[in-house]
Design a protein around this motif. Sequence first.
Motif, PDB file in Angstrom:
ATOM      1  N   ASN A  91     -32.670  24.928  30.588  1.00 35.15           N
ATOM      2  CA  ASN A  91     -33.097  25.103  29.195  1.00 35.15           C
ATOM      3  C   ASN A  91     -32.942  23.828  28.391  1.00 35.15           C
ATOM      4  O   ASN A  91     -33.792  23.491  27.556  1.00 35.15           O
ATOM      5  N   VAL A  92     -31.847  23.103  28.620  1.00 34.41           N
ATOM      6  CA  VAL A  92     -31.641  21.842  27.897  1.00 34.41           C
ATOM      7  C   VAL A  92     -32.715  20.828  28.281  1.00 34.41           C
ATOM      8  O   VAL A  92     -33.247  20.114  27.424  1.00 34.41           O
ATOM      9  N   ALA A  93     -33.065  20.756  29.563  1.00 30.69           N
ATOM     10  CA  ALA A  93     -34.095  19.817  30.007  1.00 30.69           C
ATOM     11  C   ALA A  93     -35.440  20.137  29.363  1.00 30.69           C
ATOM     12  O   ALA A  93     -36.159  19.231  28.892  1.00 30.69           O
ATOM     13  N   VAL A  94     -35.815  21.425  29.333  1.00 34.29           N
ATOM     14  CA  VAL A  94     -37.083  21.827  28.706  1.00 34.29           C
ATOM     15  C   VAL A  94     -37.059  21.520  27.215  1.00 34.29           C
ATOM     16  O   VAL A  94     -38.042  21.014  26.647  1.00 34.29           O
TER      17      VAL A  94
ATOM     18  N   ASP B  23     -33.981  28.425  25.309  1.00 37.51           N
ATOM     19  CA  ASP B  23     -32.792  29.148  24.860  1.00 37.51           C
ATOM     20  C   ASP B  23     -31.606  28.184  24.806  1.00 37.51           C
ATOM     21  O   ASP B  23     -30.799  28.096  25.732  1.00 37.51           O
ATOM     22  N   VAL B  24     -31.509  27.453  23.715  1.00 42.87           N
ATOM     23  CA  VAL B  24     -30.434  26.479  23.522  1.00 42.87           C
ATOM     24  C   VAL B  24     -29.810  26.697  22.155  1.00 42.87           C
ATOM     25  O   VAL B  24     -30.396  27.347  21.290  1.00 42.87           O
TER      26      VAL B  24
ATOM     27  N   ALA C 107     -38.214  21.888  17.229  1.00 44.65           N
ATOM     28  CA  ALA C 107     -39.034  22.060  18.436  1.00 44.65           C
ATOM     29  C   ALA C 107     -38.183  22.444  19.634  1.00 44.65           C
ATOM     30  O   ALA C 107     -38.586  23.291  20.454  1.00 44.65           O
ATOM     31  N   MET C 108     -36.999  21.874  19.760  1.00 46.38           N
ATOM     32  CA  MET C 108     -36.128  22.187  20.893  1.00 46.38           C
ATOM     33  C   MET C 108     -35.637  23.624  20.837  1.00 46.38           C
ATOM     34  O   MET C 108     -35.583  24.317  21.856  1.00 46.38           O
TER      35      MET C 108
END
Length: 262
Positions: free
Chosen positions: A176-179, A152-153, A146-147
Amino acid sequence: MQTQNQGFATSGQEHRVQNFQEMALGLVSTRSFPAIVGTADMMLKTAEVTLVGYEKIGGGHCTAIVRGRTADVRLAVREGAATAESFGELVSSLVIPRPLPNLEAVLPIGLRLQQLTARGYSRLSHQAVGLLETRGFPAMVGAADAMLKAADVQLASYERIGAGLCTVIIRGSVSNVAVAVEAGMYEAERIGELNAVMVIPRPLDDLEQTLPLASCWIEQQQPLQLPLAIKEKEKEKELVQLPDLANLPVPLKEEEIIPRDL
């Protein structure tokens, strides 16, 4: 002259003793891998200490180990313990002034940092770190999927610390990491049990070196290709005997033909 040399030796010994008395080890233990990474990040940013590494003993227990001058280590451990307690994951903390060499040689807290930095690998430097811990492997895999689909990670690695606790580690920009972490939290709760999350916007180099890294990011050293790598033996060629030049017949010269006048 001899007395002066003895004076220099005594001064050097006193300097080493003084350095020995100033050094200390600091340990903070938590019940979660994201919590221990966040705790280590706070310790590094609070005082001038070096992060030696982590020790995982099972049951979800993780310990961050730092070293430095006694005053710095005491400050780092105090702030690290307060951070872990704010997460609700603190187990214990300890400061050891003047550790003997025998202690560092036997316990796994000696040259681990040097061993990690000696590896050649492609680091995802200057990027935020996201950690999401679940109880159960399927929940972690679902959260990782899901992440990756939400932002974009990059999936850097995963960590297991016992008691069914698994942590997926991602890298990317802070936004992006937070989302991605938020999307992973919902998916982990849908599949199984979410245990802890952590976002570190600006990890220091010491923290970078101690984070686990998947093998796909490690630069594999290619073997040297020697130019004379012959696999099969060369077959011997059949020798041909050359004729004796003295016995060869001398070719006759053709007579020159003179055209007649018309």
